[in-house]
Design a protein around this motif. Structure first.
Motif, PDB file in Angstrom:
ATOM      1  N   THR A  15      36.111  42.890  44.896  1.00 12.95           N
ATOM      2  CA  THR A  15      36.150  44.173  44.208  1.00 12.95           C
ATOM      3  C   THR A  15      36.531  45.313  45.143  1.00 12.95           C
ATOM      4  OG1 THR A  15      33.769  44.477  44.547  1.00 12.95           O
ATOM      5  CG2 THR A  15      34.469  43.442  42.481  1.00 12.95           C
ATOM      6  N   GLY A  20      40.597  42.808  46.577  1.00  9.51           N
ATOM      7  CA  GLY A  20      41.213  42.955  45.271  1.00  9.51           C
ATOM      8  C   GLY A  20      42.704  42.704  45.313  1.00  9.51           C
ATOM      9  N   ALA A  36      36.493  34.617  42.414  1.00  9.20           N
ATOM     10  CA  ALA A  36      36.024  35.813  43.122  1.00  9.20           C
ATOM     11  C   ALA A  36      34.516  35.781  43.229  1.00  9.20           C
ATOM     12  CB  ALA A  36      36.475  37.077  42.396  1.00  9.20           C
ATOM     13  N   VAL A  38      31.324  37.823  43.424  1.00  7.04           N
ATOM     14  CA  VAL A  38      30.947  39.190  43.067  1.00  7.04           C
ATOM     15  C   VAL A  38      29.438  39.258  42.862  1.00  7.04           C
ATOM     16  CG1 VAL A  38      33.175  39.761  42.021  1.00  7.04           C
ATOM     17  CG2 VAL A  38      31.372  38.763  40.612  1.00  7.04           C
ATOM     18  N   ALA A  44      32.499  43.742  37.415  1.00 11.80           N
ATOM     19  CA  ALA A  44      33.728  43.533  38.180  1.00 11.80           C
ATOM     20  C   ALA A  44      34.943  43.789  37.301  1.00 11.80           C
ATOM     21  CB  ALA A  44      33.762  42.117  38.736  1.00 11.80           C
ATOM     22  N   ARG A  45      35.887  44.521  37.810  1.00 16.52           N
ATOM     23  CA  ARG A  45      37.130  44.813  37.095  1.00 16.52           C
ATOM     24  C   ARG A  45      38.269  44.105  37.818  1.00 16.52           C
ATOM     25  NH1 ARG A  45      33.721  45.775  34.188  1.00 16.52           N
ATOM     26  NH2 ARG A  45      33.112  47.758  33.215  1.00 16.52           N
ATOM     27  N   LEU A  46      38.483  42.855  37.443  1.00  9.79           N
ATOM     28  CA  LEU A  46      39.511  42.038  38.080  1.00  9.79           C
ATOM     29  C   LEU A  46      40.438  41.468  37.016  1.00  9.79           C
ATOM     30  CD1 LEU A  46      37.303  40.265  40.768  1.00  9.79           C
ATOM     31  CD2 LEU A  46      39.122  41.929  41.189  1.00  9.79           C
ATOM     32  N   LEU A  52      35.011  34.586  37.860  1.00  3.17           N
ATOM     33  CA  LEU A  52      34.009  35.407  38.520  1.00  3.17           C
ATOM     34  C   LEU A  52      32.736  34.600  38.707  1.00  3.17           C
ATOM     35  CD1 LEU A  52      34.432  38.750  36.526  1.00  3.17           C
ATOM     36  CD2 LEU A  52      35.652  37.995  38.577  1.00  3.17           C
TER      37      LEU A  52
END
Length: 297
Positions: A15, A20, A36, A38, A44-46, A52
């Motif tokens: 993140t 990112g 990812a 996290v 989380a903005r992926l 995730l």
């Protein structure tokens, strides 16, 4: 460059700015197995397509699920958080995976780094070298992203206050740091390599503030802190015994600029991205909501 789909890629610090970028570049390269790590998957903005997995590098026991099936790790780790648990965390990673690409620092190359950040980087590098895992170290110089700490001052006051106006660093775009790391992660060409990844020119802090003004259309100015003001600012996040070493190192870099390397060009086949491009990529961070000049007296 097409990413191999052998096993799963794990990106820590996903993140953040470099992590990112690494996630996005792996997806752009065709990887279909990107995971990812996290702390909070719901926050989380992926991109779509990234798996995730909840976990925290400060808690070795939380990593088992994230490492299941992983063969290659892009390791981004805030180093001042790493010292207490580094051996346990790295043991869990290196027992399970084939390759670790570690985002380190150019200061880790010193025989005995004096400041705590570079000491931590050097320690993690040493553990990885001795682990038997395939490793690559992407040593960043000054991270351009650190200048986002100036964004609020630029937006609201039009003044950036720091020590050492002439402190010259070859600041590097996070896109380049991630791109070198992803290349080392997805190909076999850079195992055992140590890259010093810098921007294409050494710029002083005052010069960077000027470039921010030119790109944004604002008119920020640089004001130099007194040495005591700088010491007080450093004491907010550095141990007392590291403050004078940091001041000494910054003073030295005003006389002899940080080196500019060709490692980005050698790995990627293109020049390193300039600071002006970095500012343009972060324009919204520096501009007030009502546009250029709106928040500057």
């Amino acid at each position: 460059m097409n990413a191999t789909n052998e096993g799963t890629y794990l990106v820590t610090g996903a993140t953040g700015r470099v992590g990112g970028q690494a996630v996005r570049q792996l997806l752009d390269a065709g990887a279909t197995n990107v995971r990812a790590l996290v702390r909070d998957p719901s926050a989380a903005r992926l991109p779509t397509g990234v798996e995730l997995v909840r976990g925290d590098l400060s808690d070795p026991d939380s990593l088992d699920a994230a490492l299941d099936g992983v063969t290659r790790v892009f390791l981004v780790w805030p180093t001042l958080q790493a010292d207490a648990v580094a051996p346990q965390v790295l043991a869990r990673i290196t027992e399970r995976v084939r390759r670790v690409v570690y985002l380190s620092s150019t200061g880790a190359s010193d025989a005995e780094p004096k400041d705590p950040v570079n000491r931590s980087h050097a320690r993690i590098e040493r553990i990885l070298r001795e682990s038997g895992v395939e490793w690559t170290f992407v040593r960043g110089g000054g991270f351009a992203g650190n200048d986002l700490a100036w964004a609020e001052e630029v937006r609201t006051r039009g003044v950036v206050r720091e020590a050492f106006a002439g402190w010259r660093r070859s600041v590097v775009h996070e896109t380049d740091l991630a791109a070198v790391g992803v290349r080392a992660l997805t190909t076999d060409d850079h195992v055992g390599a140590v890259f010093a990844v810098t921007g294409p020119e050494a710029l002083s802090q005052a010069e960077r503030v000027r470039i921010i003004g030119e790109v944004t259309g604002l008119d920020p100015r640089f004001e130099e802190q007194t040495p005591e003001e700088a010491r007080e600012a450093f004491r907010a996040w550095l141990p007392e015994d590291a403050v004078e070493d940091t001041m000494t190192a910054m003073a030295a870099t005003t006389r002899v600029p940080e080196p500019v390397t060709a490692d980005v060009a050698e790995v990627l086949g293109r020049p390193a991205l300039p600071y002006r491009r970095w500012v343009a990529d972060h324009l919204a961070d520096f501009l007030p909501e009502d546009g250029p000049g709106g928040g500057v007296p």
